[in-house]
Enzyme design. Structure first.
Site, PDB file in Angstrom:
ATOM      1  N   SER A 183       0.847  -1.207   0.000  1.00 62.04           N
ATOM      2  CA  SER A 183       0.000   0.000   0.000  1.00 62.04           C
ATOM      3  C   SER A 183       0.873   1.245   0.000  1.00 62.04           C
ATOM      4  O   SER A 183       1.966   1.236   0.583  1.00 62.04           O
ATOM      5  CB  SER A 183      -0.887   0.019   1.247  1.00 62.04           C
ATOM      6  OG  SER A 183      -1.566   1.249   1.340  1.00 62.04           O
ATOM      7  N   TYR A 201      -1.869  -0.299  10.181  1.00 60.36           N
ATOM      8  CA  TYR A 201      -2.101  -0.794   8.808  1.00 60.36           C
ATOM      9  C   TYR A 201      -0.827  -0.606   7.975  1.00 60.36           C
ATOM     10  O   TYR A 201      -0.347  -1.548   7.326  1.00 60.36           O
ATOM     11  CB  TYR A 201      -3.282  -0.033   8.188  1.00 60.36           C
ATOM     12  CG  TYR A 201      -3.552  -0.384   6.739  1.00 60.36           C
ATOM     13  CD1 TYR A 201      -4.044  -1.630   6.377  1.00 60.36           C
ATOM     14  CD2 TYR A 201      -3.313   0.550   5.725  1.00 60.36           C
ATOM     15  CE1 TYR A 201      -4.294  -1.943   5.056  1.00 60.36           C
ATOM     16  CE2 TYR A 201      -3.564   0.245   4.397  1.00 60.36           C
ATOM     17  CZ  TYR A 201      -4.058  -0.999   4.069  1.00 60.36           C
ATOM     18  OH  TYR A 201      -4.297  -1.316   2.748  1.00 60.36           O
TER      19      TYR A 201
HETATM   20  P1  NDP Z   1     -11.713  -5.488  -0.616  1.00 57.31           P
HETATM   21  O1  NDP Z   1     -12.261  -5.331   0.766  1.00 57.31           O
HETATM   22  O2  NDP Z   1     -12.616  -5.270  -1.762  1.00 57.31           O
HETATM   23  O3  NDP Z   1     -11.034  -6.910  -0.776  1.00 57.31           O
HETATM   24  C1  NDP Z   1     -10.342  -7.524   0.273  1.00 57.31           C
HETATM   25  C2  NDP Z   1     -10.291  -8.998  -0.012  1.00 57.31           C
HETATM   26  O4  NDP Z   1      -9.568  -9.626   1.036  1.00 57.31           O
HETATM   27  C3  NDP Z   1     -11.672  -9.605  -0.086  1.00 57.31           C
HETATM   28  O5  NDP Z   1     -11.713 -10.478  -1.190  1.00 57.31           O
HETATM   29  C4  NDP Z   1     -11.783 -10.370   1.224  1.00 57.31           C
HETATM   30  O6  NDP Z   1     -12.533 -11.566   0.972  1.00 57.31           O
HETATM   31  C5  NDP Z   1     -10.339 -10.719   1.475  1.00 57.31           C
HETATM   32  N1  NDP Z   1     -10.086 -11.014   2.865  1.00 57.31           N
HETATM   33  C6  NDP Z   1     -10.221 -10.220   3.946  1.00 57.31           C
HETATM   34  N2  NDP Z   1      -9.923 -10.896   5.052  1.00 57.31           N
HETATM   35  C7  NDP Z   1      -9.599 -12.149   4.653  1.00 57.31           C
HETATM   36  C8  NDP Z   1      -9.215 -13.315   5.311  1.00 57.31           C
HETATM   37  N3  NDP Z   1      -9.083 -13.397   6.635  1.00 57.31           N
HETATM   38  N4  NDP Z   1      -8.953 -14.421   4.559  1.00 57.31           N
HETATM   39  C9  NDP Z   1      -9.097 -14.378   3.232  1.00 57.31           C
HETATM   40  N5  NDP Z   1      -9.467 -13.309   2.546  1.00 57.31           N
HETATM   41  C10 NDP Z   1      -9.711 -12.202   3.270  1.00 57.31           C
HETATM   42  O7  NDP Z   1     -10.470  -4.508  -0.664  1.00 57.31           O
HETATM   43  P2  NDP Z   1      -9.274  -4.325  -1.732  1.00 57.31           P
HETATM   44  O8  NDP Z   1      -9.546  -5.023  -2.982  1.00 57.31           O
HETATM   45  O9  NDP Z   1      -8.996  -2.889  -1.739  1.00 57.31           O
HETATM   46  O10 NDP Z   1      -8.086  -5.041  -0.954  1.00 57.31           O
HETATM   47  C11 NDP Z   1      -7.138  -5.877  -1.597  1.00 57.31           C
HETATM   48  C12 NDP Z   1      -5.752  -5.529  -1.092  1.00 57.31           C
HETATM   49  O11 NDP Z   1      -5.403  -4.227  -1.537  1.00 57.31           O
HETATM   50  C13 NDP Z   1      -5.618  -5.504   0.433  1.00 57.31           C
HETATM   51  O12 NDP Z   1      -4.412  -6.126   0.803  1.00 57.31           O
HETATM   52  C14 NDP Z   1      -5.561  -4.029   0.755  1.00 57.31           C
HETATM   53  O13 NDP Z   1      -4.876  -3.764   1.952  1.00 57.31           O
HETATM   54  C15 NDP Z   1      -4.823  -3.511  -0.470  1.00 57.31           C
HETATM   55  N6  NDP Z   1      -4.940  -2.086  -0.721  1.00 57.31           N
HETATM   56  C16 NDP Z   1      -6.144  -1.509  -1.019  1.00 57.31           C
HETATM   57  C17 NDP Z   1      -6.238  -0.150  -1.229  1.00 57.31           C
HETATM   58  C18 NDP Z   1      -7.535   0.538  -1.540  1.00 57.31           C
HETATM   59  O14 NDP Z   1      -7.581   1.792  -1.557  1.00 57.31           O
HETATM   60  N7  NDP Z   1      -8.619  -0.167  -1.816  1.00 57.31           N
HETATM   61  C19 NDP Z   1      -5.045   0.699  -1.148  1.00 57.31           C
HETATM   62  C20 NDP Z   1      -3.842   0.003  -0.875  1.00 57.31           C
HETATM   63  C21 NDP Z   1      -3.793  -1.341  -0.661  1.00 57.31           C
HETATM   64  P3  NDP Z   1     -13.507 -12.295   1.993  1.00 57.31           P
HETATM   65  O15 NDP Z   1     -14.100 -11.240   2.883  1.00 57.31           O
HETATM   66  O16 NDP Z   1     -14.489 -12.980   1.095  1.00 57.31           O
HETATM   67  O17 NDP Z   1     -12.616 -13.252   2.716  1.00 57.31           O
END
Ligand code: NDP
Length: 246
Positions: free
Chosen positions: A143, A156
């Site tokens: 990030s 975070y």
């Molecule tokens: P979303 O919330 O849309 O996606 C997050 C994903 O992580 C979901 O598919 C969720 O699936 C999964 N997840 C969460 N907890 C768990 C768990 N314990 N086990 C398995 N899967 C898990 O957010 P993003 O797409 O934005 O996030 C994706 C990545 O991008 C993350 O690492 C986030 O930190 C990073 N990121 C995002 C930014 C943004 O602005 N959106 C900026 C910088 C980094 P489910 O709940 O079905 O398990």
């Protein structure tokens, strides 16, 4: 269709929404066989069906990245279904923003468990396969929070910076056996803020999501860029953020 992606087997954590979902779709469109992991298996089933309807290849398995055995299951599914694993994308993540002096210990633990330990479990599951194959590619989603440190994002950002450190060490230890790519997105329109507990922080992030954030497709394209390079070329760090982000 020789494009550096066609035929590759790619496991993706957090594939049920946001960046993971967009990445799965793009890679599948370019011919990858995608193996999808997340906790919401109904979403994974729908995504898998969508990919198959496009003529692509997909498999999915319920994967909670807090459980080492689930990551082993994800990698095992890739190897059992498609005979190999070319890439693992450690994308699953969550964000529970707060001031450190709010002492949200539960939130800290969850971020460490998912964002750091979950990535380590993914690496631990994939490396034995990569070692045996003599090749592989680990892509860790970090990030810009880990680059520009601001209040509310301390823990975070800490988890994301820890992943950066792990990625660099793993790269140096690889001795040509596997590639390591770290991708640092800025604000991206996803569900990331939906689970935040503090209503004020949640509202502020939601506003940024509406006004500033870029599409998850932008991150998917960066992932594809890293994968499609020739085996001798490793893409290290990529930072992608909205042009207007500070
Ligand atoms: P979303 O919330 O849309 O996606 C997050 C994903 O992580 C979901 O598919 C969720 O699936 C999964 N997840 C969460 N907890 C768990 C768990 N314990 N086990 C398995 N899967 C898990 O957010 P993003 O797409 O934005 O996030 C994706 C990545 O991008 C993350 O690492 C986030 O930190 C990073 N990121 C995002 C930014 C943004 O602005 N959106 C900026 C910088 C980094 P489910 O709940 O079905 O398990």
């Amino acid at each position: 269709m020789e494009n550096g992606i066609d035929g590759k087997v790619v496991a993706i954590t957090g594939a049920s929404s946001g960046i993971g979902e967009a990445t799965a779709l793009l890679l599948a469109k370019r011919g990858a066989k995608v193996v999808l992991g997340a906790r919401r298996s109904d979403r994974l089933a729908a995504l898998s069906d969508r990919i198959k309807a496009m003529g692509g290849e997909a498999a999915y398995i319920l994967t909670d990245v807090k459980r080492k055995s689930d990551l082993l299951g994800l990698v095992e599914l890739a190897c059992a279904r498609y005979g190999k694993l070319d890439v693992i994308i450690n994308n699953a993540g969550m964000s529970q923003l707060s001031r450190i002096d709010d002492i949200d210990v539960d939130g800290w633990e969850e971020m460490i468990d998912v964002n750091l330990k979950g990535v380590l479990y993914g690496i631990a599951a994939a490396l034995p396969v990569f070692r045996q194959q003599g090749s592989g590619h680990i892509i860790n989603i970090m990030s810009t929070s880990g680059i520009k440190i601001v209040p509310m994002q301390g823990v975070y950002a800490g988890t994301k910076n820890a992943v950066r450190t792990v990625s660099e060490a793993l790269r140096q230890e690889s001795r040509g056996q596997w590639r390591v790519t770290g991708i640092s997105p800025g604000f991206v329109q996803t569900e990331l803020a939906d689970h935040m507990k503090d209503p004020h922080i949640k509202a502020a992030i939601a506003k940024n999501m509406e006004t500033l954030a870029i599409s998850p497709d932008a991150i998917a394209r960066a992932v594809a860029f890293a994968i499609e390079q020739p085996a001798s070329v490793e893409v290290g760090d990529i930072v992608i953020r909205p042009t207007a982000q500070d």
